[in-house]
Each structure stands twice: as C-alpha cells, then as structure tokens.
Motif scaffolding. Structure first.
Motif, short mmCIF file in Angstrom:
data_model
loop_
_atom_site.label_atom_id
_atom_site.label_comp_id
_atom_site.label_asym_id
_atom_site.label_seq_id
_atom_site.Cartn_x
_atom_site.Cartn_y
_atom_site.Cartn_z
N SER A 320 0.82 -1.21 0.00
CA SER A 320 0.00 0.00 0.00
C SER A 320 0.85 1.26 0.00
CB SER A 320 -0.93 -0.02 1.21
OG SER A 320 -1.60 1.21 1.36
N ASP A 321 1.94 1.23 0.77
CA ASP A 321 2.83 2.39 0.84
C ASP A 321 3.66 2.55 -0.43
OD1 ASP A 321 1.93 2.87 3.41
OD2 ASP A 321 3.52 1.68 4.33
N LYS A 322 4.09 1.41 -1.00
CA LYS A 322 4.98 1.46 -2.16
C LYS A 322 4.22 1.75 -3.45
CE LYS A 322 8.70 0.19 -2.66
NZ LYS A 322 9.98 0.89 -2.84
N SER A 323 3.11 1.05 -3.66
CA SER A 323 2.40 1.13 -4.94
C SER A 323 1.03 1.79 -4.75
CB SER A 323 2.24 -0.28 -5.53
OG SER A 323 3.49 -0.90 -5.70
N TRP A 324 1.06 3.05 -4.46
CA TRP A 324 -0.18 3.78 -4.17
C TRP A 324 -1.01 4.05 -5.43
CZ3 TRP A 324 -0.44 8.50 -6.62
CH2 TRP A 324 0.77 9.02 -7.09
N LYS A 325 -0.43 3.77 -6.61
CA LYS A 325 -1.16 4.01 -7.86
C LYS A 325 -2.00 2.80 -8.29
CE LYS A 325 2.40 7.08 -9.79
NZ LYS A 325 3.34 7.26 -10.93
N LEU A 326 -1.98 1.73 -7.52
CA LEU A 326 -2.67 0.51 -7.91
C LEU A 326 -4.15 0.75 -8.23
CD1 LEU A 326 -1.39 -2.41 -5.64
CD2 LEU A 326 -1.28 -2.24 -8.12
N ARG A 327 -4.55 0.25 -9.42
CA ARG A 327 -5.95 0.35 -9.84
C ARG A 327 -6.63 -1.02 -9.90
NH1 ARG A 327 -4.28 4.79 -9.28
NH2 ARG A 327 -4.85 6.69 -10.41
N GLU A 328 -5.83 -2.09 -10.15
CA GLU A 328 -6.40 -3.43 -10.24
C GLU A 328 -5.55 -4.39 -9.43
OE1 GLU A 328 -7.31 -4.84 -14.15
OE2 GLU A 328 -7.67 -2.83 -14.94
N MET A 329 -6.23 -5.28 -8.67
CA MET A 329 -5.51 -6.25 -7.86
C MET A 329 -6.26 -7.58 -7.90
SD MET A 329 -4.57 -6.21 -3.78
CE MET A 329 -3.50 -4.78 -3.94
N ASP A 330 -5.51 -8.66 -8.20
CA ASP A 330 -6.06 -10.00 -8.25
C ASP A 330 -5.31 -10.87 -7.25
OD1 ASP A 330 -7.01 -12.51 -8.82
OD2 ASP A 330 -6.77 -12.35 -10.99
N ARG A 354 -10.75 -2.46 -9.53
CA ARG A 354 -11.07 -3.89 -9.66
C ARG A 354 -10.31 -4.69 -8.61
NH1 ARG A 354 -9.05 -8.57 -11.88
NH2 ARG A 354 -10.65 -10.07 -12.57
N LEU A 355 -11.04 -5.56 -7.91
CA LEU A 355 -10.44 -6.40 -6.88
C LEU A 355 -10.97 -7.82 -7.03
CD1 LEU A 355 -8.81 -6.83 -4.26
CD2 LEU A 355 -10.84 -6.08 -2.99
N CYS A 356 -10.05 -8.79 -7.08
CA CYS A 356 -10.44 -10.20 -7.19
C CYS A 356 -9.97 -10.96 -5.96
CB CYS A 356 -9.85 -10.82 -8.45
SG CYS A 356 -10.29 -12.56 -8.67
N LEU A 357 -10.91 -11.54 -5.23
CA LEU A 357 -10.61 -12.34 -4.05
C LEU A 357 -11.15 -13.75 -4.23
CD1 LEU A 357 -11.55 -9.71 -1.31
CD2 LEU A 357 -9.25 -10.37 -2.04
N SER A 358 -11.07 -14.25 -5.45
CA SER A 358 -11.60 -15.57 -5.76
C SER A 358 -10.89 -16.64 -4.93
CB SER A 358 -11.41 -15.86 -7.25
OG SER A 358 -11.92 -17.12 -7.60
N GLY A 359 -11.67 -17.51 -4.31
CA GLY A 359 -11.12 -18.58 -3.50
C GLY A 359 -10.99 -18.22 -2.04
N PHE A 360 -11.23 -16.96 -1.68
CA PHE A 360 -11.16 -16.52 -0.29
C PHE A 360 -12.55 -16.59 0.33
CE2 PHE A 360 -10.93 -13.64 3.27
CZ PHE A 360 -9.64 -13.82 3.77
N VAL A 361 -12.66 -17.20 1.51
CA VAL A 361 -13.96 -17.32 2.18
C VAL A 361 -14.32 -15.96 2.77
CG1 VAL A 361 -15.27 -18.49 3.97
CG2 VAL A 361 -13.52 -19.74 2.68
N LEU A 362 -15.23 -15.30 2.09
CA LEU A 362 -15.61 -13.94 2.46
C LEU A 362 -16.86 -13.95 3.35
CD1 LEU A 362 -13.94 -11.59 1.31
CD2 LEU A 362 -15.90 -10.99 -0.09
#
Length: 451
Positions: A320-330, A354-362
């Motif tokens: 979060s501190d290093k890559s503050w420009k992140l727009r998409e995360m899988d 865009r955020l992908c948390l596939s496989g994580f028990v939400l």
C-alpha cells in the motif's frame, strides 16, 4: 365546455420509428456489437439485413474459426470473400482442405493453425504473401528446421507464436532475427530451453520487438516468462551492453512458477524488480512468498496479480505504501492475510477499481467493509464465498449498484491457450537455463548462485 382535439404531431409525443427507417450507418453500428450467432440470425431475416451483415466493416476485427472445411460450399467461401475476412483459426485440417482454404482466401493476414500434420501444410502458407500474424499451436510433429525455414519467408510478420517445438538449435533460432518487423515473439519449446547466446542475438536484432514470451516444458519442469515494452521505447542494439540491462523500459512482467523459489538465500527477483522502474503490470503465479521482495516492487505499478502465493498482512501494508497508484488487484487463491486486513482495504488501496478475491472465504462483514471502496467498480468473490443474499443486497444498496459483484465461477482466459490446458493445475516449475541466464544478466549475479 368541449375540449379541442390536439393533433398527435403537436403533443410532443414521438411516433414509433420502424427499424428499417433508421440510417444504415446506425444499423451497421448496432450489428457490430452483436455476437456472431446473433449476426447470423439477423442476416437470415431479409435480403436487406443480409447485405448489411456481410459488410466488411462488421467483420474487420473478427476471427473465423473453421472446422471440417470439406463441408463448406462455394456460397460460404463467397460470403467470406465479401466480408473480406483476414483472420482465421483452423482446427484439425488436412492437406486438401488446407489447399482449398488458401485458394479461396489468399488475402489472409492473421492465421492460427491448431495442428500441423505435414510439411506440405506449412509450405502452403507461401501463398499468403501479406501474412502479418502467425500462430502455430502444435509444431511437435515437424522438425524445427522445416518450421523455421518456412516461417522466416514472411518478412512482413509482426506477430510470431510457435508452440510445442521440440527444440530450437542456435542456427535455427538465429534465423528469426531476419524478421525485422516483429512486434510480438512467443516461443514454447518442449524438451530443452532456448540457447542463451542465440536468444540474445535475436533480441538484439529485432528493433521493433515489444512483447516477448518464452516457455520451456520438460517432463517435470515448466517455466513461463513474459516481457512487454511500450511502443515508444524500442530495444536498443548494442553488442557490448548486457542484454537485459537494456530492458529498463519493461512495463509488463509475468512470472509463473511453483515449488520453492530456490532463491531464498539471495533476493535475486527483488533485484530484478529494482531494474524495472517503469513497470505498470506485474503478474505472479504460484510464487512461494511475496514478502521476500515486496519492498522492491516499483511505485509505478498499476495492475497486480498474485495467484496462489503467500501474502502476509505486513506485505499488503508495505504494498500500500509502495504502490499507491494501484488500480487493479487480483489475489486469487492467495493466502497469509486475515479478515482484519481485508477490512482495511478501503484505506490501504483507495484507488482500486477492480479487486479479485476468488477462492477466499468472504464473510458478510468483510463484504460490507469493501463497499466503502469508493473507486471500486468490479469485485470478484467467486469460489469460496459464504455470503448471504441479504449481505449481497445490502452491498448493492450501499454502493448504489456501481460495483459489478461476481459471485459465480467464471473461466480464466489465457493469451495463448495452448500453453496450459487447465486453469490452476499444480504444475511443478523450476527455473530453466534460459531463466538463470536472463536473471544473471539483469542483476550481475553469477549463475553459480542458482545451483
């Protein structure tokens, strides 16, 4: 008092317009958005729509998949010619069928062949004098010498993808350097990795190359490396400089790898990342632990995929501190972080769309916490979610339906579906000789450190 009748034209109410009264340009634009099956249905309604659907502009970005060519009649080939089809994918073709295809469609620019059964099929490509993109999915039935000999004839090629080659010798690999217009090069060998010196020579002599994909599949060893360069930064040629030291303009990096990284004692991959200051997209599949080099991930990163990899709470905080420009995360099938960290995502990654948390028990509480991500437009929680209907409904109400929520499993696409036949099969990956050489060149670390 009797009311006066007002003509319909003065009431401000528009009369219904018949579909055929719309301008032809508008109808064409609508048809272009239809899938191929729907286009066929529209085409069958009348002669007007038949001519409209067969316009070349409707099919200019389409690839036609051909099976059982012998069943097609002359009317079918006339239709393809009228549409000026330039891109085809051929499945399981024989020599006579192949000759028929080339005879009826000599203007093809993009050809994908699923299986090469004979050298005669390969030699038939010579009729396609304007060919620009060539993808041969299964080359194992032919010798690498015959494949390369035919491929290098096409000096206009911009995209070359050769998959399933048994092995490429130095002399054969070097011949690819004559394809000076190549923008994309993908080579998949089966038995042995590509010769290092020959590969270096080829890359130095391809001034327009923007995308490179190398893959070596052995009996129990797999490797995938993909690099991509922006158009404004060609690969400069220098016989003295180290070949990967010149790739500081890389903006996309994909590393696919299973089992231990074998580099725990030295942060080699972290040093590689340090040499990529312009990286905007990073895809890591089945890396053992991201924590080892998260400090070296560049701040320029916009898109990050971490598949099946351990990722701790502290690593996400550092990211979060290093890559503050992140727009998409899988983060599909990744692990090591807890629910508390997920609830902090609106604060940690406020710009994510865009955020992908596939496989994580939400849980319901986590979902409602993610609803606070104001920039979010797509959330994938397939394969493992225990969400209730009430939580999903509350999520849509909280986000005012601005977020597309995916709760059902969807297939994972691949740029080259001939590389991996399954989605997330547990292949065993080990760095090959080529990979060792590339990393050593980029980081000035001797190859002996990999042993």
């Amino acid at each position: 008092m009797q009311e006066k009748s007002i003509p319909a034209s003065n009431t401000g109410i528009m009369r219904a317009t018949h579909l055929l009264q719309l301008p032809q340009e508008m109808l064409t634009e609508i048809i272009m958005y239809l899938p191929a099956a729907e286009k066929s249905k529209v085409r069958a309604t009348c002669s007007f729509f038949k001519d409209l659907v067969d316009q070349p502009v409707v099919w200019q970005k389409s690839t036609i998949v051909l099976r059982r060519i012998s069943a097609f009649n002359a009317e079918f080939w006339d239709m393809l010619r009228k549409r000026k089809i330039t891109s085809v994918e051929v499945k399981d073709i024989r020599l006579k069928q192949w000759q028929k295809l080339l005879r009826f469609m000599p203007g093809l620019l993009d050809v994908t062949v699923d299986s090469l059964w004979s050298e005669e099929i390969l030699q038939g490509l010579q009729l396609l004098t304007d060919l620009q993109k060539l993808h041969l999915k299964t080359c194992s039935r032919l010798s690498e010498r015959s494949v390369i000999m035919e491929v290098v004839r096409f000096q206009r090629l911009t995209h070359l993808l050769l998959c399933g080659i048994t092995f490429l010798s130095d002399s054969e690999l070097i011949k690819i350097a004559c394809l000076q217009n190549l923008h994309t090069l993908s080579l998949q060998t089966v038995q042995k990795a590509l010769p290092e010196k020959a590969l270096e020579y080829v890359l130095f002599h391809l001034p327009k190359l923007r995308e490179l994909s190398l893959s070596c599949i052995l009996s129990k060893e797999h490797f995938l490396l993909c690099l991509s360069l922006p158009d404004k930064h060609p690969i400069p040629y220098s016989s003295e400089e180290r070949f990967l030291d010149q790739l500081s303009t890389i903006h996309t990096l994909t590393v696919c790898y299973i089992k231990d990284f074998l580099l725990h004692s030295v942060d080699v991959f972290g040093q590689v990342l340090k040499n990529l200051p312009n990286l905007t997209e990073l895809n890591l599949l089945w890396i053992s632990n991201l924590d080892m080099f998260v400090d070296n991930i560049p701040s320029s990163l916009v898109k990050l995929s971490v598949i099946g990899t351990k990722l701790s709470n502290s690593a996400l905080s550092c990211l979060s501190d290093k890559s503050w420009k992140l727009r998409e995360m899988d983060l599909t099938l990744s692990y090591g972080f807890d629910e508390k960290t997920l609830k902090q995502f609106p604060h940690l990654f406020p710009l994510l769309t865009r955020l992908c948390l596939s496989g994580f028990v939400l849980t319901d509480n986590i979902l409602l916490s993610l609803a606070k991500m104001e920039s979010l437009r797509e959330l994938d929680v397939t394969d493992g979610t225990n969400l209730t209907k009430e939580a999903i409904q509350n999520f849509h109400i909280t986000t005012d339906c601005r977020v597309h929520l995916l709760v059902e499993r969807h297939s994972v696409s691949s740029k080259c579906d001939c590389l991996w036949s399954t989605e997330y099969t547990a292949f065993y990956f080990k760095p090959t000789t080529v990979y060792r050489a590339l990393i050593a060149k980029c980081t000035a670390i001797r190859k002996t450190m990999f042993l």
